[in-house]
Scaffold this motif. Structure first.
Motif, PDB file in Angstrom:
ATOM      1  N   ARG A  21      30.378  10.189 -44.287  1.00  0.00           N
ATOM      2  CA  ARG A  21      31.366   9.565 -43.400  1.00  0.00           C
ATOM      3  C   ARG A  21      30.803   8.241 -42.910  1.00  0.00           C
TER       4      ARG A  21
ATOM      5  N   GLY B 162      34.158  10.116 -36.670  1.00  0.00           N
ATOM      6  CA  GLY B 162      33.808  11.098 -35.631  1.00  0.00           C
ATOM      7  C   GLY B 162      32.508  11.833 -35.949  1.00  0.00           C
ATOM      8  N   GLY B 163      32.083  12.662 -35.008  1.00  0.00           N
ATOM      9  CA  GLY B 163      30.902  13.502 -35.245  1.00  0.00           C
ATOM     10  C   GLY B 163      29.623  12.827 -34.791  1.00  0.00           C
ATOM     11  N   GLY B 164      28.605  13.658 -34.649  1.00  0.00           N
ATOM     12  CA  GLY B 164      27.349  13.190 -34.071  1.00  0.00           C
ATOM     13  C   GLY B 164      26.639  12.120 -34.882  1.00  0.00           C
ATOM     14  N   LEU B 165      26.660  12.271 -36.187  1.00  0.00           N
ATOM     15  CA  LEU B 165      25.887  11.372 -37.035  1.00  0.00           C
ATOM     16  C   LEU B 165      26.318   9.924 -36.843  1.00  0.00           C
TER      17      LEU B 165
ATOM     18  N   TYR C 183      33.365  18.140 -50.996  1.00  0.00           N
ATOM     19  CA  TYR C 183      33.509  18.229 -49.530  1.00  0.00           C
ATOM     20  C   TYR C 183      34.090  19.574 -49.100  1.00  0.00           C
TER      21      TYR C 183
ATOM     22  N   ASN D 277      30.988  21.735 -47.016  1.00  0.00           N
ATOM     23  CA  ASN D 277      31.346  22.371 -45.753  1.00  0.00           C
ATOM     24  C   ASN D 277      31.411  23.888 -45.762  1.00  0.00           C
TER      25      ASN D 277
ATOM     26  N   TRP E 216      27.237  23.956 -45.111  1.00  0.00           N
ATOM     27  CA  TRP E 216      27.334  23.986 -43.641  1.00  0.00           C
ATOM     28  C   TRP E 216      27.309  25.425 -43.142  1.00  0.00           C
TER      29      TRP E 216
ATOM     30  N   HIS F 119      25.510  16.399 -47.269  1.00  0.00           N
ATOM     31  CA  HIS F 119      26.361  15.964 -48.382  1.00  0.00           C
ATOM     32  C   HIS F 119      25.530  15.332 -49.499  1.00  0.00           C
TER      33      HIS F 119
ATOM     34  N   HIS G 153      20.876  16.376 -40.291  1.00  0.00           N
ATOM     35  CA  HIS G 153      21.336  16.480 -38.897  1.00  0.00           C
ATOM     36  C   HIS G 153      21.704  17.903 -38.495  1.00  0.00           C
ATOM     37  N   ILE G 154      21.547  18.830 -39.416  1.00  0.00           N
ATOM     38  CA  ILE G 154      21.968  20.205 -39.109  1.00  0.00           C
ATOM     39  C   ILE G 154      20.764  21.143 -39.234  1.00  0.00           C
TER      40      ILE G 154
ATOM     41  N   ARG H 143      33.857  19.566 -31.791  1.00  0.00           N
ATOM     42  CA  ARG H 143      34.801  19.658 -32.889  1.00  0.00           C
ATOM     43  C   ARG H 143      35.205  21.128 -33.004  1.00  0.00           C
TER      44      ARG H 143
ATOM     45  N   ARG I  79      38.091  19.192 -40.141  1.00  0.00           N
ATOM     46  CA  ARG I  79      38.045  19.790 -41.481  1.00  0.00           C
ATOM     47  C   ARG I  79      39.180  20.797 -41.730  1.00  0.00           C
TER      48      ARG I  79
HETATM   49  C1  G6P Z   1      28.346  16.645 -38.071  1.00  0.00           C
HETATM   50  C2  G6P Z   1      27.613  16.343 -39.365  1.00  0.00           C
HETATM   51  C3  G6P Z   1      28.036  14.985 -39.909  1.00  0.00           C
HETATM   52  C4  G6P Z   1      29.538  14.910 -40.024  1.00  0.00           C
HETATM   53  C5  G6P Z   1      30.186  15.225 -38.669  1.00  0.00           C
HETATM   54  C6  G6P Z   1      31.710  15.205 -38.702  1.00  0.00           C
HETATM   55  O1  G6P Z   1      27.932  15.800 -37.059  1.00  0.00           O
HETATM   56  O2  G6P Z   1      26.219  16.389 -39.147  1.00  0.00           O
HETATM   57  O3  G6P Z   1      27.478  14.785 -41.189  1.00  0.00           O
HETATM   58  O4  G6P Z   1      29.949  13.630 -40.447  1.00  0.00           O
HETATM   59  O5  G6P Z   1      29.741  16.502 -38.256  1.00  0.00           O
HETATM   60  O6  G6P Z   1      32.195  16.022 -39.703  1.00  0.00           O
HETATM   61  P1  G6P Z   1      33.105  15.444 -40.877  1.00  0.00           P
HETATM   62  O7  G6P Z   1      33.173  16.551 -41.886  1.00  0.00           O
HETATM   63  O8  G6P Z   1      34.410  15.173 -40.216  1.00  0.00           O
HETATM   64  O9  G6P Z   1      32.464  14.193 -41.401  1.00  0.00           O
END
Ligand code: G6P
Length: 490
Positions: free
Chosen positions: A13, A32-35, A97, A102, A106, A162, A184-185, A295, A333
Motif C-alpha cells: 500500500r 490507511g493502516g499503521g505502516l 492479496y 491476508n 496475516w 506482502h 510490521h506484524i 481497523r 479488507r
Molecule cells: C497493517 C499492515 C500494513 C497494511 C495495513 C492496512 O498495518 O501492517 O501492511 O498496509 O495494515 O491494511 P491494507 O490491507 O488495507 O493495506
C-alpha cells in the motif's frame, strides 16, 4: 537528523491512492493502516522513491500516464517524493492479496486460525502462491531493479508480509545492493509455520534472509524469527549477536519499535477539522468515555472488547447512563469473506450490549464504521480510557498516538500481546486479550483510578513516545543498514 540520502521504499500500500470524485476530478486519498502512517514522515527527511501497488482504476491510469516511470508527488507537509505505482495483472493481484497475504499469512502470523477447522491447504492456495504471490513479488523486484539502475547507491527498504520474496529476487540480480526489510506484524513460533507447505515456508524465510537487516517491532517477534530460521531453514542463527547466516550472506535481525511524529499529532490536534469534530463529540459525550480505534480486523479483538464492556456494565449498575464506549472502526479488507464476517460479528456484538442496557437516551456503545482520521484524533483528546486489546499485534500505533494528544489524563488498557507492550507496559493496565473478566476489571480500575496516578502514567507514556519518535526509529534503521550492508561479503 541524519543527512538526506536516497531511499527506495517498497510496500504494497502506498502513501496515497487515487480516485475520481463526482465531477470527474482526480483526488488523492491517504493510505490507511499503521505502516503508511508511520512511514509518511520519511519523505520529509530523505530522497524517497516509493514503490507501491496500483490498487484502484485511477492508480492504474496514473501509472499508465507515467509510462512506467515514477511520478512526482507532494506530501502533506509539502515535501517532494517520487512514487512508482506497479500495475499487476488483476487476477494475480487478487490471489496475492485476497488469498495469500491476508487470509493466509496475516492469519497465520496473528494466530487467528482454529487449526481443527482452518486452513485447508488446497490447490487454490498453491495456485494463488504460484500465480499470485510469486509474480507480484517478482514485479516489485523488477521495479526495484529499474530504480537501482538509475540510483545504484540507494538503500532499499521493503515492508511487510506482502513482500517476503522480492528481496531474494533483487539480491540474485544485485549481490551488492543494500537491502532492509521491516515486518510490521508478529512473527509466530516456528511450529505454526509448519501449517504451510515446506516449499512455501522455506521460500518465505529464504526471501527474508536475502536482506542485510530484517526488523521487527518487538523482541519476542525477533526471537521467533531467529528460531524459525534455524528450525525450518537450518540457517545458523546466533542469538547473542542477533545474526543469521544463510547461503553465504548474513542478516542482522533487529527489534526496532516504530513510532509516530509527535509534532504532527500535536499540530493535527489543533487543526480546524479536528476541533470541529471534537466540539461535536464533546456535546454528546458521556461522563466517562472509553475509546477504541481500529481497523475491523479479527486480530484487533473488537468483539471481545464489547463483551468485556458488557461484563463491566453487569458488575457496575451504578455506572449505567454515565459511561459509554466509542468504537471508531475503519472497514478493512471487505473482499475477504473472513473480514466481512468479522464486521458482521462486530455489529451483532455492539447491538447485543445496546439491546441489553440502553435506556432513556443512553446508548452504551457508539459504533462508527468509517475511515475518519480527524475524528480519531478528536476522540484521542477526549477519552478517559483507551482500549487496545488486540489478540496479537505487531506494535499498535494507536497506543502511542492517543496518549500524545489526550487531554483528560486518560488511561491506556493494553494487550500484553501487542508489540507496544514491551515499551509501554509499565504505564498501562495490561490485559490478557482472551480474559474478558480481566478486561472488565481493567475498565473499572481505569475509571476508578485517582487523577494523580492517571496523569503520571499518561505523562510517562508521552515522555517516552516523544523521546522515541519516528525520526529516531528511522535513523536507527539507516544506521543498521549502513552497518550491516554486506557489500563485499556476498
Ligand atoms: C497493517 C499492515 C500494513 C497494511 C495495513 C492496512 O498495518 O501492517 O501492511 O498496509 O495494515 O491494511 P491494507 O490491507 O488495507 O493495506
Amino acid at each position: 537528523m541524519a543527512a538526506r540520502r536516497k531511499l527506495i521504499v517498497v510496500s504494497n500500500r502506498g502513501p496515497v491512492s487515487f480516485t475520481r470524485d463526482e465531477d470527474g476530478n482526480r483526488v488523492a486519498r491517504r493510505g490507511g493502516g499503521g505502516l503508511v502512517t508511520a512511514l509518511r514522515s520519511l519523505v520529509a527527511h530523505h530522497d524517497v522513491t516509493w514503490i507501491a501497488s496500483a490498487m484502484t482504476d485511477e492508480d492504474r491510469t496514473v501509472a499508465e500516464e507515467a509510462g512506467g516511470d515514477a511520478i512526482e508527488e507532494v506530501a502533506r507537509d509539502g515535501s517532494l517524493y517520487r512514487l512508482r505505482l506497479v500495475s499487476h495483472d488483476p487476477a494475480a493481484y487478487d490471489w496475492y492479496y485476497n488469498v495469500v497475504a491476508n487470509p493466509t499469512l496475516w492469519f497465520l502470523q496473528h494466530y487467528l486460525w482454529a487449526l481443527a477447522y482452518a486452513p485447508d491447504i488446497d490447490r487454490g492456495l498453491h495456485h494463488a502462491w504460484d500465480g499470485g504471490y510469486v509474480p507480484v513479488n517478482q514485479a516489485f523486484a523488477d521495479a526495484v531493479l529499474i530504480e537501482l539502475d538509475a540510483q545504484p547507491d540507494a538503500s532499499v527498504f521493503f515492508h511487510d508480509y506482502h513482500l517476503y520474496l522480492a528481496p531474494r529476487f533483487v539480491r540474485d540480480a544485485r549481490p551488492d545492493a543494500s537491502l532492509g526489510h521491516f515486518v510490521h506484524i508478529p512473527w509466530p513460533e516456528p511450529n505454526l509455520w509448519r501449517v504451510l507447505p515446506e516449499q512455501i515456508r522455506r521460500a518465505i524465510h529464504d526471501g527474508l534472509l536475502a536482506n542485510d537487516v530484517v526488523g521487527f517491532h518487538a523482541n519476542r517477534w525477533r526471537r521467533s524469527f531467529q528460531r524459525s530460521s534455524r528450525d525450518l531453514l537450518e540457517a545458523e542463527c546466533d542469538f547473542d549477536s542477533s545474526i543469521c547466516s544463510w547461503r553465504g550472506g548474513r542478516t542482522f535481525v533487529a527489534a526496532r519499535p516504530i513510532s509516530v511524529d509527535p509534532s504532527e499529532f500535536e499540530e493535527l490536534a489543533e487543526s480546524e477539522p479536528v476541533l470541529r469534530l471534537e466540539a461535536e463529540l464533546e456535546l454528546r459525550r458521556p461522563e466517562f468515555l472509553i475509546l477504541r480505534v481500529d481497523r475491523t480486523d479479527p486480530s484487533k479483538n473488537v468483539v471481545r472488547g464489547f463483551r468485556a464492556f458488557e461484563f463491566y456494565l453487569d458488575a457496575h449498575p451504578e455506572m449505567h447512563g454515565r459511561v459509554g464506549m466509542l468504537a471508531l472502526l475503519d472497514p478493512s479488507r471487505q473482499d475477504i469473506p473472513e473480514y466481512a464476517e468479522y464486521l458482521g460479528a462486530i455489529q451483532r456484538a455492539a447491538r447485543m450490549v445496546n439491546d441489553r442496557f440502553q435506556r432513556n437516551g443512553w446508548v452504551p456503545v457508539d459504533l462508527r464504521i468509517e475511515d475518519n482520521f480527524p475524528l480519531s484524533v478528536a476522540a484521542y483528546k477526549q477519552y478517559d480510557v483507551l482500549l487496545v486489546n488486540a489478540i496479537y499485534d505487531g506494535l499498535n500505533l494507536i497506543a502511542k498516538e492517543g496518549p500524545l494528544v489526550n487531554e483528560r489524563d486518560g488511561v491506556l488498557i493494553l494487550s500484553e500481546n501487542a508489540g507496544a507492550h514491551e515499551e509501554l507496559g509499565p504505564w498501562a493496565l495490561s490485559v490478557n486479550p482472551f480474559d474478558l473478566e480481566e478486561q472488565a476489571q481493567a475498565i473499572h480500575a481505569a475509571i476508578d483510578m485517582d487523577r494523580g496516578e492517571r496523569r503520571a502514567r499518561l505523562e510517562a507514556i508521552r515522555e517516552y513516545v516523544r523521546a522515541h519518535d519516528v525520526g529516531a526509529w528511522l535513523e536507527t534503521q539507516l544506521e543498521d543498514l549502513d552497518r550491516w550492508s554486506a557489500k563485499a561479503a556476498r
